[in-house]
Design a protein around this motif. Structure first.
Motif, PDB file in Angstrom:
ATOM      1  N   TYR A  48       0.852   3.955  -6.495  1.00 56.24           N
ATOM      2  CA  TYR A  48       0.538   5.302  -6.985  1.00 56.24           C
ATOM      3  C   TYR A  48      -0.302   5.194  -8.250  1.00 56.24           C
ATOM      4  CZ  TYR A  48       4.004   7.133  -3.758  1.00 56.24           C
ATOM      5  OH  TYR A  48       4.694   7.474  -2.621  1.00 56.24           O
ATOM      6  N   SER A  98       7.418  12.418  -2.974  1.00 55.43           N
ATOM      7  CA  SER A  98       7.781  11.003  -2.797  1.00 55.43           C
ATOM      8  C   SER A  98       7.006  10.331  -1.674  1.00 55.43           C
ATOM      9  CB  SER A  98       9.282  10.813  -2.577  1.00 55.43           C
ATOM     10  OG  SER A  98       9.987  11.226  -3.720  1.00 55.43           O
ATOM     11  N   SER A 112       0.780  -1.238   0.000  1.00 59.55           N
ATOM     12  CA  SER A 112       0.000   0.000   0.000  1.00 59.55           C
ATOM     13  C   SER A 112       0.814   1.291   0.000  1.00 59.55           C
ATOM     14  CB  SER A 112      -0.987   0.013   1.166  1.00 59.55           C
ATOM     15  OG  SER A 112      -1.762   1.195   1.153  1.00 59.55           O
ATOM     16  N   PRO A 113       1.870   1.406   0.797  1.00 61.87           N
ATOM     17  CA  PRO A 113       2.638   2.656   0.779  1.00 61.87           C
ATOM     18  C   PRO A 113       3.334   2.929  -0.551  1.00 61.87           C
ATOM     19  CG  PRO A 113       3.182   1.361   2.736  1.00 61.87           C
ATOM     20  CD  PRO A 113       2.353   0.503   1.854  1.00 61.87           C
ATOM     21  N   ASN A 114       3.370   1.943  -1.438  1.00 61.15           N
ATOM     22  CA  ASN A 114       4.115   2.059  -2.687  1.00 61.15           C
ATOM     23  C   ASN A 114       3.243   2.078  -3.938  1.00 61.15           C
ATOM     24  OD1 ASN A 114       6.934   1.793  -1.546  1.00 61.15           O
ATOM     25  ND2 ASN A 114       5.937  -0.012  -0.695  1.00 61.15           N
ATOM     26  N   GLU A 157      -4.398   9.089  -1.477  1.00 63.62           N
ATOM     27  CA  GLU A 157      -4.349  10.551  -1.335  1.00 63.62           C
ATOM     28  C   GLU A 157      -5.531  11.196  -2.054  1.00 63.62           C
ATOM     29  OE1 GLU A 157      -3.184  14.020   0.132  1.00 63.62           O
ATOM     30  OE2 GLU A 157      -2.289  12.104   0.621  1.00 63.62           O
ATOM     31  N   THR A 178       3.223  11.603  -0.897  1.00 65.59           N
ATOM     32  CA  THR A 178       1.873  11.649  -1.446  1.00 65.59           C
ATOM     33  C   THR A 178       1.857  11.795  -2.960  1.00 65.59           C
ATOM     34  OG1 THR A 178       1.670  14.044  -1.165  1.00 65.59           O
ATOM     35  CG2 THR A 178       0.948  12.659   0.665  1.00 65.59           C
ATOM     36  N   TYR A 179       2.968  12.171  -3.531  1.00 65.41           N
ATOM     37  CA  TYR A 179       3.045  12.253  -4.991  1.00 65.41           C
ATOM     38  C   TYR A 179       4.477  12.044  -5.457  1.00 65.41           C
ATOM     39  CZ  TYR A 179       5.109  16.956  -4.805  1.00 65.41           C
ATOM     40  OH  TYR A 179       5.948  18.022  -4.592  1.00 65.41           O
ATOM     41  N   LYS A 180       4.587  11.671  -6.717  1.00 64.46           N
ATOM     42  CA  LYS A 180       5.895  11.523  -7.363  1.00 64.46           C
ATOM     43  C   LYS A 180       5.828  12.263  -8.689  1.00 64.46           C
ATOM     44  CE  LYS A 180       7.062   6.930  -5.618  1.00 64.46           C
ATOM     45  NZ  LYS A 180       8.294   7.198  -4.938  1.00 64.46           N
ATOM     46  N   ARG A 184       0.140  10.085  -8.066  1.00 65.06           N
ATOM     47  CA  ARG A 184      -0.413  10.449  -6.756  1.00 65.06           C
ATOM     48  C   ARG A 184      -0.639   9.161  -5.974  1.00 65.06           C
ATOM     49  NH1 ARG A 184      -0.550  15.368  -4.614  1.00 65.06           N
ATOM     50  NH2 ARG A 184      -0.775  16.097  -6.738  1.00 65.06           N
ATOM     51  N   HIS A 185      -0.319   9.163  -4.673  1.00 65.05           N
ATOM     52  CA  HIS A 185      -0.525   7.968  -3.851  1.00 65.05           C
ATOM     53  C   HIS A 185      -1.984   7.534  -3.948  1.00 65.05           C
ATOM     54  CE1 HIS A 185      -0.868   5.442  -0.251  1.00 65.05           C
ATOM     55  NE2 HIS A 185       0.378   5.109  -0.580  1.00 65.05           N
ATOM     56  N   HIS A 186      -2.225   6.241  -3.975  1.00 66.34           N
ATOM     57  CA  HIS A 186      -3.579   5.732  -4.225  1.00 66.34           C
ATOM     58  C   HIS A 186      -4.586   6.089  -3.133  1.00 66.34           C
ATOM     59  CE1 HIS A 186      -3.855   2.038  -1.572  1.00 66.34           C
ATOM     60  NE2 HIS A 186      -2.587   2.372  -1.424  1.00 66.34           N
TER      61      HIS A 186
END
Length: 133
Positions: free
Chosen positions: A70, A101, A66-68, A90, A103-105, A86-88
Motif C-alpha cells: 500500500y 482493507s 503485491s496484494p499487501n 489501485e 483497496t484502501y486501509k 491505498r493499494h499500490h
C-alpha cells in the motif's frame, strides 16, 4: 509506537535552521522506526502473509507481496484524521465500506501499523530497498 507529525512549513523551518527534518534522536528517548511521506510504499502483514518470513527482494515472491503493498495516500494525527493507505495498483478513490482493507486501509491506532515494512521500488516496480531510506 509514537508519532510526530511535521508539517511542510515546519520542515522548511527546520531545514532553514540547519536541522534535520526528521528528528531521529528524540528528546523523549523514542527509537526511530520509519518516516511516512505521501506516496511511499509499505507492506502490511495479514493473517496469511508475514513480510518478515519471506525474501522481499526476490522477484519470485512478488505474487505473494503485491496484494499487501500500500502507498501512503494521506495522513494527519493518528487518533483523529488517521493514516490512509491505498493499494499500490489501485487507481480509483472509491472509499466504499466493502472495499476497506482491500483497496484502501484507514488506520487510527498504532496497532494498525504493527509489523509494516517500508520498501522502495524502482521505475520498473522492482523492490530495491527494504526499510528506511
Amino acid at each position: 509506537l509514537h508519532e510526530e507529525v511535521v508539517s511542510f512549513y515546519d520542515a522548511v523551518v527546520r531545514s532553514n535552521l540547519g536541522l534535520s527534518v526528521i528528528n531521529k534522536n528524540h528528546e523523549l528517548g523514542w527509537d526511530f522506526q520509519y518516516s511516512l511521506k505521501k506516496n511511499e510504499l509499505f507492506i502490511f502483514p495479514s493473517e496469511s502473509f508475514n513480510p518478515q518470513e519471506i525474501d522481499l527482494l526476490d522477484p519470485r515472491n512478488y505474487h505473494l507481496i503485491s496484494p499487501n503493498i500500500y502507498r501512503v495516500q494521506k495522513f494527519g494525527e493518528l487518533g483523529s484524521s488517521g493514516f490512509w493507505f491505498r493499494h499500490h495498483l489501485e487507481t480509483n478513490l472509491d472509499n466504499s465500506k466493502t472495499l476497506k482493507s482491500i483497496t484502501y486501509k484507514e488506520i487510527y491506532s498504532h496497532k494498525g501499523l504493527e509489523g509494516i515494512v517500508k520498501v522502495r521500488i524502482n521505475h520498473l516496480g522492482k523492490i530495491v530497498q527494504i526499510g528506511e531510506y
